[in-house]
Design an enzyme around this catalytic site. Structure first.
Site, PDB file in Angstrom:
ATOM      1  N   ASN A  23       0.805  -1.222   0.000  1.00 14.44           N
ATOM      2  CA  ASN A  23       0.000   0.000   0.000  1.00 14.44           C
ATOM      3  C   ASN A  23       0.841   1.276   0.000  1.00 14.44           C
ATOM      4  O   ASN A  23       0.300   2.388  -0.068  1.00 14.44           O
ATOM      5  CB  ASN A  23      -1.023  -0.038   1.145  1.00 14.44           C
ATOM      6  CG  ASN A  23      -2.104  -1.082   0.855  1.00 14.44           C
ATOM      7  OD1 ASN A  23      -2.228  -1.564  -0.283  1.00 14.44           O
ATOM      8  ND2 ASN A  23      -2.871  -1.452   1.868  1.00 14.44           N
ATOM      9  N   ARG A  91      -8.046  -1.504  -6.997  1.00 15.48           N
ATOM     10  CA  ARG A  91      -8.606  -0.335  -6.346  1.00 15.48           C
ATOM     11  C   ARG A  91      -7.725   0.897  -6.563  1.00 15.48           C
ATOM     12  O   ARG A  91      -8.209   1.998  -6.806  1.00 15.48           O
ATOM     13  CB  ARG A  91      -8.694  -0.660  -4.844  1.00 15.48           C
ATOM     14  CG  ARG A  91      -9.181   0.449  -3.975  1.00 15.48           C
ATOM     15  CD  ARG A  91     -10.635   0.666  -4.168  1.00 15.48           C
ATOM     16  NE  ARG A  91     -11.130   1.775  -3.396  1.00 15.48           N
ATOM     17  CZ  ARG A  91     -12.329   2.301  -3.570  1.00 15.48           C
ATOM     18  NH1 ARG A  91     -13.133   1.813  -4.479  1.00 15.48           N
ATOM     19  NH2 ARG A  91     -12.714   3.296  -2.830  1.00 15.48           N
ATOM     20  N   PRO A 121     -17.016   3.675  -1.827  1.00  9.96           N
ATOM     21  CA  PRO A 121     -17.282   4.930  -2.538  1.00  9.96           C
ATOM     22  C   PRO A 121     -15.999   5.704  -2.832  1.00  9.96           C
ATOM     23  O   PRO A 121     -14.971   5.487  -2.182  1.00  9.96           O
ATOM     24  CB  PRO A 121     -18.170   5.709  -1.565  1.00  9.96           C
ATOM     25  CG  PRO A 121     -17.907   5.121  -0.226  1.00  9.96           C
ATOM     26  CD  PRO A 121     -17.430   3.718  -0.419  1.00  9.96           C
ATOM     27  N   ILE A 122     -16.080   6.619  -3.801  1.00  7.63           N
ATOM     28  CA  ILE A 122     -14.936   7.503  -4.077  1.00  7.63           C
ATOM     29  C   ILE A 122     -15.386   8.969  -4.021  1.00  7.63           C
ATOM     30  O   ILE A 122     -14.815   9.823  -4.663  1.00  7.63           O
ATOM     31  CB  ILE A 122     -14.230   7.167  -5.416  1.00  7.63           C
ATOM     32  CG1 ILE A 122     -15.222   7.154  -6.592  1.00  7.63           C
ATOM     33  CG2 ILE A 122     -13.472   5.856  -5.336  1.00  7.63           C
ATOM     34  CD1 ILE A 122     -14.527   7.110  -7.958  1.00  7.63           C
ATOM     35  N   ASP A 123     -16.448   9.223  -3.223  1.00 14.37           N
ATOM     36  CA  ASP A 123     -16.966  10.589  -3.146  1.00 14.37           C
ATOM     37  C   ASP A 123     -15.944  11.568  -2.567  1.00 14.37           C
ATOM     38  O   ASP A 123     -15.870  12.719  -3.005  1.00 14.37           O
ATOM     39  CB  ASP A 123     -18.290  10.618  -2.352  1.00 14.37           C
ATOM     40  CG  ASP A 123     -18.178   9.936  -1.000  1.00 14.37           C
ATOM     41  OD1 ASP A 123     -17.425   8.961  -0.875  1.00 14.37           O
ATOM     42  OD2 ASP A 123     -18.852  10.389  -0.051  1.00 14.37           O
ATOM     43  N   ASP A 303      -6.696  -4.363   7.681  1.00 12.71           N
ATOM     44  CA  ASP A 303      -6.133  -5.362   6.767  1.00 12.71           C
ATOM     45  C   ASP A 303      -5.581  -6.588   7.506  1.00 12.71           C
ATOM     46  O   ASP A 303      -5.263  -7.592   6.881  1.00 12.71           O
ATOM     47  CB  ASP A 303      -5.051  -4.728   5.877  1.00 12.71           C
ATOM     48  CG  ASP A 303      -5.641  -3.688   4.943  1.00 12.71           C
ATOM     49  OD1 ASP A 303      -6.873  -3.698   4.744  1.00 12.71           O
ATOM     50  OD2 ASP A 303      -4.884  -2.846   4.426  1.00 12.71           O
ATOM     51  N   ARG A 394      -2.335 -11.344  -4.747  1.00 16.41           N
ATOM     52  CA  ARG A 394      -2.439  -9.894  -4.985  1.00 16.41           C
ATOM     53  C   ARG A 394      -1.574  -9.128  -3.993  1.00 16.41           C
ATOM     54  O   ARG A 394      -1.129  -8.025  -4.276  1.00 16.41           O
ATOM     55  CB  ARG A 394      -3.887  -9.434  -4.814  1.00 16.41           C
ATOM     56  CG  ARG A 394      -4.802  -9.924  -5.907  1.00 16.41           C
ATOM     57  CD  ARG A 394      -6.179  -9.420  -5.690  1.00 16.41           C
ATOM     58  NE  ARG A 394      -6.126  -7.959  -5.640  1.00 16.41           N
ATOM     59  CZ  ARG A 394      -7.177  -7.179  -5.646  1.00 16.41           C
ATOM     60  NH1 ARG A 394      -8.377  -7.713  -5.681  1.00 16.41           N
ATOM     61  NH2 ARG A 394      -7.046  -5.892  -5.617  1.00 16.41           N
TER      62      ARG A 394
HETATM   63  N1  EPU Z   1     -14.589   6.198   2.137  1.00 13.47           N
HETATM   64  C1  EPU Z   1     -15.667   6.947   1.760  1.00 13.47           C
HETATM   65  N2  EPU Z   1     -15.546   7.737   0.643  1.00 13.47           N
HETATM   66  C2  EPU Z   1     -14.408   7.794  -0.088  1.00 13.47           C
HETATM   67  C3  EPU Z   1     -13.290   7.014   0.322  1.00 13.47           C
HETATM   68  C4  EPU Z   1     -13.418   6.218   1.449  1.00 13.47           C
HETATM   69  O1  EPU Z   1     -16.718   6.928   2.398  1.00 13.47           O
HETATM   70  O2  EPU Z   1     -14.355   8.527  -1.088  1.00 13.47           O
HETATM   71  C5  EPU Z   1     -14.707   5.326   3.332  1.00 13.47           C
HETATM   72  C6  EPU Z   1     -14.627   3.841   2.925  1.00 13.47           C
HETATM   73  O3  EPU Z   1     -15.885   3.349   2.548  1.00 13.47           O
HETATM   74  C7  EPU Z   1     -14.076   3.194   4.181  1.00 13.47           C
HETATM   75  C8  EPU Z   1     -13.179   4.289   4.782  1.00 13.47           C
HETATM   76  O4  EPU Z   1     -13.581   5.515   4.171  1.00 13.47           O
HETATM   77  O5  EPU Z   1     -15.135   2.940   5.058  1.00 13.47           O
HETATM   78  C9  EPU Z   1     -11.690   4.110   4.574  1.00 13.47           C
HETATM   79  O6  EPU Z   1     -11.407   3.844   3.211  1.00 13.47           O
HETATM   80  P1  EPU Z   1     -10.006   4.249   2.537  1.00 13.47           P
HETATM   81  O7  EPU Z   1     -10.278   5.257   1.507  1.00 13.47           O
HETATM   82  O8  EPU Z   1      -9.023   4.585   3.622  1.00 13.47           O
HETATM   83  O9  EPU Z   1      -9.596   2.896   1.854  1.00 13.47           O
HETATM   84  P2  EPU Z   1      -8.839   2.690   0.447  1.00 13.47           P
HETATM   85  O10 EPU Z   1      -7.918   3.808   0.205  1.00 13.47           O
HETATM   86  O11 EPU Z   1      -9.818   2.315  -0.591  1.00 13.47           O
HETATM   87  C10 EPU Z   1      -6.756   1.479   1.459  1.00 13.47           C
HETATM   88  C11 EPU Z   1      -6.064   0.150   1.260  1.00 13.47           C
HETATM   89  C12 EPU Z   1      -6.917  -0.968   1.823  1.00 13.47           C
HETATM   90  C13 EPU Z   1      -7.181  -0.681   3.309  1.00 13.47           C
HETATM   91  C14 EPU Z   1      -7.775   0.720   3.510  1.00 13.47           C
HETATM   92  C15 EPU Z   1      -7.916   1.112   4.970  1.00 13.47           C
HETATM   93  C16 EPU Z   1      -4.767   0.507  -0.725  1.00 13.47           C
HETATM   94  C17 EPU Z   1      -4.570   0.211  -2.165  1.00 13.47           C
HETATM   95  N3  EPU Z   1      -5.836  -0.050  -0.156  1.00 13.47           N
HETATM   96  O12 EPU Z   1      -8.011   1.390   0.769  1.00 13.47           O
HETATM   97  O13 EPU Z   1      -6.122  -2.137   1.718  1.00 13.47           O
HETATM   98  O14 EPU Z   1      -8.082  -1.639   3.827  1.00 13.47           O
HETATM   99  O15 EPU Z   1      -6.939   1.708   2.859  1.00 13.47           O
HETATM  100  O16 EPU Z   1      -6.667   1.067   5.594  1.00 13.47           O
HETATM  101  O17 EPU Z   1      -3.989   1.208  -0.112  1.00 13.47           O
HETATM  102  C18 EPU Z   1      -5.665  -4.446   1.518  1.00 13.47           C
HETATM  103  O18 EPU Z   1      -4.457  -4.178   1.420  1.00 13.47           O
HETATM  104  O19 EPU Z   1      -6.092  -5.624   1.697  1.00 13.47           O
HETATM  105  C19 EPU Z   1      -6.654  -3.360   1.456  1.00 13.47           C
HETATM  106  C20 EPU Z   1      -7.940  -3.574   1.212  1.00 13.47           C
END
Ligand code: EPU
Length: 415
Positions: A23, A91, A121-123, A303, A394
């Site tokens: 990550n 992702r 979401p990506i909002d 994780d 992965r």
């Molecule tokens: N969220 C929103 N809106 C957004 C973005 C996030 O509501 O626009 C919410 C998500 O739904 C979630 C929370 O915020 O409930 C945290 O999500 P985050 O954005 O931090 O997650 P991510 O960036 O999609 C990364 C890691 C994940 C890890 C999470 C939390 C990478 C590529 N992925 O995901 O890693 O679980 O941070 O630490 O860095 C894994 O390695 O197995 C993995 C899933």
């Protein structure tokens, strides 16, 4: 069909050197698109998600060369639109949004894929790009964005998001003026991304805190960067060591995520020994049950939640694990409970009752859930077969070799 064949019941003993953080690798590789000169990234794990990121970088016209764990990227000839050979495989492809907007003021990318644990979401990403001056739209399953210019601004996230913090940083680094990001994620991989960008000439203050200040610069210059070690990989092998009554040391560590891992291992009755960049766990008796809640850094990492639950399945009592980052990250409990014990979900909390585990055939549901199944198979009596190993690969580089070196009986069976 490809699978892992595991004969369980053996203590894991020995030393593991973990690879570079997945990550940290993903945002840093996509951030190389911002650089107007070539960059070199070292300690890059050979895992499917990274290969997918490299494929996407090539599809956007960057020149990418891999020599073992070192990757050279020259993004001078990159485009804002994907050519042939890309895909919706992970992702982190959403990092293309901030990176391409910063570089070209225009971006077109596939909708992000990745592990499926409910709505992802990506909002926050989109709101951050809009605050900086971009217009973002969805069209035919693709995300497009355009900005006449990117201007420094104030961005406040309602909760810490790793991905949205990455995108905000990438877009702000080459924007005009000062951007302040509040409610930023504080994970060590965010700090590593900031180290990478700052080494290339970016001006970012506040790394490791929840307020980041970015002063835009016109361009970034050539650098060589070494990724931080993967704390989730480290934690996975430490919990595997503890759950098999073994003695496992993980070396090459230097980040603070290991504090919470060490704390939970010792609460479960394992002996944890620390030296400068090594964590060693020894378990002379069955693990104790525990209570844990996941949270953004510095809390217990989501994780590792599945791997912790699998360790709890070997423990002498009932554990309670609450998941506070993702809405649906317990789907792996169904295959996990096939090994024995008991798993039940009450809203955001899982009850895991330890029991006598026996080998079985199961299918991984996602990356970390797959690692949890491997742990259960190592601790179970008899033979197990774990399918959908592509999901595990992965994020873990040759786990079968690492586990065999620790004394486990694990084979990757190819079709
Ligand atoms: N969220 C929103 N809106 C957004 C973005 C996030 O509501 O626009 C919410 C998500 O739904 C979630 C929370 O915020 O409930 C945290 O999500 P985050 O954005 O931090 O997650 P991510 O960036 O999609 C990364 C890691 C994940 C890890 C999470 C939390 C990478 C590529 N992925 O995901 O890693 O679980 O941070 O630490 O860095 C894994 O390695 O197995 C993995 C899933």
């Amino acid at each position: 069909m490809e699978h892992y064949r595991v004969v369980g019941g053996r203590r894991l003993v020995g030393r593991v050197r973990v690879g570079g953080s997945k990550n940290a690798a993903l945002p840093i590789l996509f951030a190389s698109l911002l650089f107007s000169e070539p960059v070199t990234v070292k300690n890059v794990p050979v895992i499917a998600d990274v290969e997918c990121a490299l494929m996407l970088l090539r599809a956007y016209g960057a020149s990418v060369e891999r020599e073992g764990h070192t990757v050279h990227i020259d993004a001078r000839s990159a485009n804002m639109r994907e050519g042939v050979g890309g895909g919706e495989c992970l992702r982190a492809s959403v990092y293309l949004l901030g990176a391409l907007l910063a570089r070209f003021r225009e971006a077109e990318l596939p909708l992000p894929g990745g592990c499926n644990f409910g709505i992802r979401p990506i909002d926050y990403h989109i709101a951050a790009m809009e605050r900086l001056g971009a217009e973002v739209s969805f069209d035919n399953g693709r995300l497009t964005a355009r900005a006449a210019s990117l201007s420094g601004c104030e961005i406040t996230f309602p909760r810490p998001s790793v991905g949205a913090t990455v995108n905000a940083l990438l877009a702000a680094v080459l924007a005009e003026g000062k951007t302040v990001i509040r409610g930023a994620a504080r994970e060590p991989h965010i700090v590593d991304l900031i180290r990478f960008l700052v080494a290339g000439g970016a001006r970012i203050h506040g790394a490791g805190g929840s307020v980041l200040t970015v002063e835009g610069v016109p361009s970034l210059h050539s650098i060589t960067h070494t990724l931080i070690p993967d704390a989730i990989e480290a934690g996975t092998y430490l919990f595997m060591g503890a759950a098999t009554g073994g003695d496992v040391a993980v070396s090459g560590l230097d980040n603070a995520e290991n504090d919470t891992i060490a704390l939970h291992l010792s609460r479960m009755g394992a002996t944890v020994l620390r030296s400068e960049n090594e964590l060693r766990v020894r378990a002379d008796h069955r693990l104790l049950p525990t209570v844990a809640t996941t949270a953004p850094f510095p809390g217990f990492p989501t994780d590792l939640q599945p791997v912790l639950a699998a360790a709890c399945l070997t423990a002498s009592g009932t554990s309670f694990i609450t998941e506070r980052v993702w809405q649906h990250r317990f789907q792996y409990l169904t295959p996990l409970s096939a090994f024995g014990g008991e798993c039940r979900v009450f809203g955001e909390t899982a009850l895991v009752r330890g029991g006598r585990l026996s080998g079985c055939a199961v299918r991984a549901t996602d990356l970390r859930g797959g690692a949890a199944l491997l742990l259960a198979a190592l601790a179970a009596e008899g033979e197990s077969r774990i399918f959908s190993v592509g999901l595990i690969r992965r994020g873990y580089e040759t786990p079968e070799k690492i586990l065999r070196a620790l004394g486990a009986s694990v084979e990757r069976i190819l079709p």
